[in-house]
Motif scaffolding. Sequence first.
Motif, PDB file in Angstrom:
ATOM      1  N   ARG A  65       0.843  -1.197   0.000  1.00  0.00           N
ATOM      2  CA  ARG A  65       0.000   0.000   0.000  1.00  0.00           C
ATOM      3  C   ARG A  65       0.875   1.242   0.000  1.00  0.00           C
ATOM      4  N   ARG A  66       1.908   1.204   0.837  1.00  0.00           N
ATOM      5  CA  ARG A  66       2.801   2.363   0.869  1.00  0.00           C
ATOM      6  C   ARG A  66       3.519   2.533  -0.454  1.00  0.00           C
ATOM      7  N   LYS A 106       1.504   4.250  -2.932  1.00  0.00           N
ATOM      8  CA  LYS A 106       1.300   5.668  -2.655  1.00  0.00           C
ATOM      9  C   LYS A 106       2.463   6.497  -3.175  1.00  0.00           C
ATOM     10  N   ASN A 107       3.594   5.852  -3.357  1.00  0.00           N
ATOM     11  CA  ASN A 107       4.805   6.557  -3.780  1.00  0.00           C
ATOM     12  C   ASN A 107       4.817   6.615  -5.307  1.00  0.00           C
ATOM     13  N   TRP A 108       4.509   7.787  -5.848  1.00  0.00           N
ATOM     14  CA  TRP A 108       4.291   7.806  -7.304  1.00  0.00           C
ATOM     15  C   TRP A 108       5.579   7.573  -8.080  1.00  0.00           C
TER      16      TRP A 108
END
Lengths: 306, 366, 573
Positions: free
Chosen positions: C22-23, C26-28
């Motif tokens: 998930r993290r 989130k990190n594009w």
Amino acid sequence: MLRYILRRLLGLPVVLLILVTITFFLARVAPGGPFSADKNVPPEIKANIEAKYHLDKPLHVQYGRYLRDVVTRGDLGPSFKHKDQTVNEIIERGLPVSFQLGFLAAIFAVTFGVSAGVIASIRQNSWFDYGSMSVAVLGMTIPNFVVGPILVLLFARYWKVFNVAGWEELKDMVLPAITLGLPFAARIARLTRAGMLEIVGQDFIRTARAKGLAERVVIVRHALKGGLLPVVSFLGPGLSYMMVGSLVVERIFRIPGLGQEFIESALNRDYTLVNGTVLVYGVILVVMNLIVDVVYGYLDPRIRYD
Amino acid sequence: MTFVERRTSSGRLERSTDILLDVRDLHCHFKTDDGIVKAVDGVTFQVLRGESLGIVGESGSGKTVTNMAMMGLVPTPPGKVWGEAIFDGQDLLRLGDGIRKIRGRRVATIFQDPMTSLNPFLRIERQMTEGLQLHLGLSRGDARKRAVEWLEKVGIPNPGKRIFQYPHEFSGGMRQRVMIAMALSTEPELLIADEPTTALDVTIQAQILELIGDLQRELGTAVIMITHDLGVVAGMCERVVVMYAGRIVEEATAPDLFGDPAHPYTLGLLTSVPRLDETVDARLIPIEGQPPNLAHLPEGCAFAPRCASSFDRCSDEPRLEDWAPGRRRACWLAGKPEAPRPVGTASERLRGPDETDATKPAEASP
Amino acid sequence: MTDAPEKANAVKSRGLWADALRRLFKNWMAVFGLIVVILVSSTSILADWIIPFDPSYQQRWVGAKPPGHEQLSVTNEVRVTVGSETDPRNLSTFLEGFGPDETHEISLVAHPPRELEEIWIKIYKSRKYPDRAPKVREIFFPTRRETLDELAITDPLHTLRVTDPLPKAIGDEEPEPFELPGGATFRVKKKIDASLLPLVDPERTAIEWFGTSAKLILQWERPARSENDVVRIFLRGRRIEKILMNGEPVEGFSAPGRDIEEATLDGEPMVHTHLFGTDDVGRDVLSRVLKGGQISLAVGLIATLVSVTIGVAVGATSGFLSDSQVSSASMLAGAAATMAACGIAGVAIGGSTPGAIAAIVVLVLFVPTSFVCRGERGLLGPSIGRLLASPLTTVDGLLMRFVDIIYTLPYMFVVILLMVVFGRNLFVLFAALGAVQWLTMARIVRGQTLSLKRKEFVDAAEVSGASNFSIIFNHIVPNVLGVVAVYTTLTIPAVILQESFLAFIGLTVQVDGEAVESWGALINYGLNQLEDGGGRSWLLLIPAAFMSVTLFGLNFLGDGLRDALDPRMRGKS
Ligand SMILES: Nc1ncnc2c1ncn2[C@@H]1O[C@H](COP(=O)(O)OP(=O)(O)O)[C@@H](O)[C@H]1O
Ligand code: SF4
Ligand SMILES: [Mg+2]
């Protein structure tokens, strides 16, 4: 400190002796002699050649002779592939060029890297900070064998501001120095920024400010020394990266330096030349690392050598 | 005309207008991910010439930030500072770069941790002379002479040699002595000592405090002694300001404060530490609960969640008001706070929790 | 207060990977990296199916053309099956229709090879313009021999190029036929520089092949002048069984056993779009870059996987057993595993010379040994371990000095030295690049294992009687996987970079005597093709862009993974 330097210097010959030995025997382990590529050579001529290079003697005799020549006269022997040239001549020709290149690149890298890093740390989170650090990430990720050719394309082929090849005038030197220095400038900028930010957050910087010192003095006198320590400790491995990088850069810009000779000798399996260049690189590395260690010890008084 | 009331040596209240530093409604807020941290939120106090003022409060109550905000040492952003800090007629907060002429020259600071407050990369000599050269216009050589004199004065043996050493070659106490010498060598009018003894051994603490006291008397320097340790204040300060959650909750002369605390928080502080002048059997009462989150302060009195005397009015914010001659406090209570319920004696607490209950059978240790 | 953290821990450990993912998403930057990596690797892998060009196929008449170039050409393949008792001289094939300023490439493949005893190539000159005969500029023969006189095929799998014109093929006299003895599939490429050749009488200007093969495959390609352009083929001979043109039976030649005097086949013009242009010999740049990508990615992946597998096995085992006497045995096992793996890799790749084996033995033997002996004090166990190890440590001490010295040099110099000494084959490359990488991996995993070992859940497993094996594989390995994932994604770009570096400076790895052209080699090629004014820049920019984007992607992905898995970040948003 002096004792430490002396001890390191005394260790130097041992290191080099081992290096000479390794490279000598590594070359002799190689399948196929140095002249095996010259096919259809009559046996008598081949014997002549081998006699000329003392390849007909037993291995230990060859080794002894090589060692004696290297130690007593600094003589690295004849080149196998460049007829009528000794390895010493070739190195004497290439080394100054490579030194200049490395020196220019180092100056570029340190000036740009340190100033960008310091400014970015002072103006943390400004557009300069974000901009320069993004460029730094680019500079670190894109290999110099990509950057160099693109610089050639833009500045030498398209706009024709600089020259494509050679090593005579300043115009020849700008692009190679930038290509070689860029990854180091990027790395140094990031190290400087991180180092400075860490130091600037320290209590003693607050003390310096509380003394009423001007911000410039606080940065230059109090922060820079500590902030640059990571940069200094990077210089040791950095030098060895730079040597690897110079191989590429000399090839891109067709610079007649030691790196080109090394690659040529490697591609031609010119063993004496390979050994000679490797030995020279080894000496430079060992000496430069010693200098870096000494500088580090000078900069950080908490380090004690004994 | 602003005045300050203090007690003379005979214990009589006296008014003085010889104000050196007048801090008015000082604020310092920090913008963080968690919200706006109101580290200092409307602090007003005065320091008289030559006097020593204590600022006490739990850790995190905003003492250091108060000091830094006055001296323009708070990084902005994330910090934001406003209010007034009038030092000898000049508002420090409006001086801009001119504050550099005051920092280190007229107001010197000693920070908590002598281990980290000295620059490890520079010799003591450089660190001491730079201030002298800058502020007193001395040559490097003269500055060095002066520095050696000061090192001697603060009790550093063989200062002529040691001045050329680096901080890591000094012990903690010695470093704090160096800091004191460095701070006082320009003969400032105000010395701010921010927890000068917290990082030191107990025996060294007393020596350092004594040294500061002696030098203060000798030079007539005013001192702001910032500490969480009431013992330090008791021994050194004439007047005390108590801070809680970025505000001043009580201000009084030292004898008044210690003899007759007016604010429940002050009372809590006093009853939570063992005092030398009390019998070993005196009960120790810790302040319940945690210091508040400065980004999300409760409505009304910030101390209310922990206050034994809180009542319905406390949901409004109390203001710092005159309460008795020479003292102010910020509390809605009509009278004095009542002493909290004791939970143990000082001697018991000092022995530690494991041995508190003597009736409990000792467990077999491995 | 007491059981809340435990609950939280339980939730966390169950959702560790879900959390990390998930993290990560989130990190594009990491997502960008992931997309790039997927795109580049999938197109590279599928290149053979999605790109209609052979990366090594040259169209010299096309030359270097910029991206988007549309090439109109006549491409055809004719398969001729002839009867068994055919006289070699009775089957001949003419190719005609040459125009000015054109180069033709024609290949002739005979099947089955053993039946191809001889082939003659004859070139006729025009009857109409006898003074302007075609000139054969180059002939590619599937041999190592350099001149036609010496045409004795030694290794049909190697190609050598002949650049001398064939004087005998020009002029009045009938060219002397030369022979290609049978034994394998031959591919005769004949390039005719038609610049001297005007439009000529098609009947008389031709190339003629003779062969005894039962089946001849004739392939040619040349630029078409228009969409109606054709190439004519004349087939002469006896007992032609079957003719297929571009896979389709040719009308009029369907009757088996029919003798054919002469026949004409019309070629078909086709349009090829070269998305990223062509290089100076007309090779499609896109397919070359994708082929280069296959090589770069394969090198990166293989070297990394080898080092990760060995590194994890050795690191986890030694970390776990670090304070027991079994450790030395386990380390020896690790060393053996390493050698076995390298040996298998060597056999698989097939390039193993004795020198290469020596290199591997040296590299692989001392590295793990030193790893065993130089670890913590208790690594080898107090009594037996030390006894066992004493001869080892002596040797190891010497070897470590050796390694220290060698490592004074930049690591790439050592790789270059090894490639010079032991040859430029894949095996040496993997060995040299992998040796250091796996060591690093083992160190990381060992450290991680040691710290994990002190955690309670391992104690719990131990107390409950689980075997060492099950502890390692059920508890330690899953927990080490995070580090391994991060390190792996960061090692791949490092290896790609190192290999491309070597290729760029000319130390291309060679397989079957041919240079394997990874991105580094392509970039070097592009650099050398640059013209003044910036011409042909696509030859440089396209491989450079592919390589940079891939390196970026992998590095971002690795960094993102590291951030996502960083225990300090755990539980924070
Ligand atoms: N740069 C900063 N950014 C955000 N918050 C800060 C910063 N500096 C201090 N604070 C906050 O200000 C509050 C007061 O800190 P401080 O003045 O150091 O307390 P004290 O000195 O009384 O122990 C603390 O809660 C601290 O978290
Ligand atoms: S105002 Fe109320 S809550 Fe605050 S200190 Fe006074 S009594 Fe306690
Ligand atoms: Mg503080």
